[in-house]
Motif scaffolding. Structure first.
Motif: not given
Ligand SMILES: [Fe+2]
Ligand SMILES: [Fe+2]
Length: 196
Positions: A65-82
């Motif tokens: 996932a190193k080259e993914r845009p920040d938005a992808d991570f922010l979405l996962v944090i929200e969707q997965e309830g991290l």
């Protein structure tokens, strides 16, 4: 070329297909790093009695996932309830801690010990399995690394794996402080647990 067949319950698809997906997710340069991490992880796994297929898979997926845009991570944090405080950090922390969720959903790797090794590969943890320690070290000492002291810590990883985890954590922390970069609390937890 490494030849490993993965047991069905660990990874149900082919190595060739997995390599293709990983290569497609990153630059050629990073993919070469990933293959060097795998090579080093396999050597460490043999030395420390960890199954080769776990070391191989953890190494192959670690920077997926190193080259993914920040938005992808922010979405996962929200969707997965991290942990919502993860939002305050950046790619360095996210690509492992949050990226593991993408490895689950996109690559179908569900083996929790592999995923934990990926989560911990940059920041470490107070409790790390041998596999986690191996990935943490293999990423740091793979043969493309040339920082001062690399040969010393490379030898240490084969002699005293836990001490090498402490060595890396201490050096990383020093580096971050010298650069006046904020330190992720998990890195401090790792330092307190592993440094002598
Ligand atoms: Fe990484
Ligand atoms: Fe890496």
């Amino acid at each position: 070329m490494t030849e490993i067949d993965y047991q069905m319950h660990i990874y149900a698809a082919s190595r060739a297909g997995l390599l293709e997906k990983i290569a497609a997710a990153m630059s050629a340069k990073r993919f070469e790093h990933v293959l060097r991490v795998e090579e080093m992880a396999l050597r460490l796994a043999e030395c420390w009695g960890v199954p080769a297929e776990l070391a191989s898979l953890a190494a192959l997926v670690h920077d997926y996932a190193k080259e993914r845009p920040d938005a992808d991570f922010l979405l996962v944090i929200e969707q997965e309830g991290l942990d919502p405080t993860l939002r305050d950090w950046g790619n360095n922390v996210w690509h492992g801690v949050v990226g593991a969720e993408l490895v689950k959903s996109e690559l179908g790797i569900m083996h929790e010990e592999i995923l934990d090794a990926m989560r911990q590969h940059t920041v470490g943890a107070a409790h790390m399995t041998k596999l986690s320690q191996i990935l943490y070290m293999a990423d740091y000492i793979e043969l493309g690394r040339t920082f001062p002291g690399v040969e010393e810590v490379r030898a240490l990883a084969f002699d005293d794996l836990a001490a090498s985890v402490g060595w890396q954590t201490q050096h990383t922390l020093k580096y971050l402080i010298e650069k006046s970069v904020p330190v992720y609390p998990g890195t401090l937890t790792t330092y307190n647990a592993w440094s002598v």
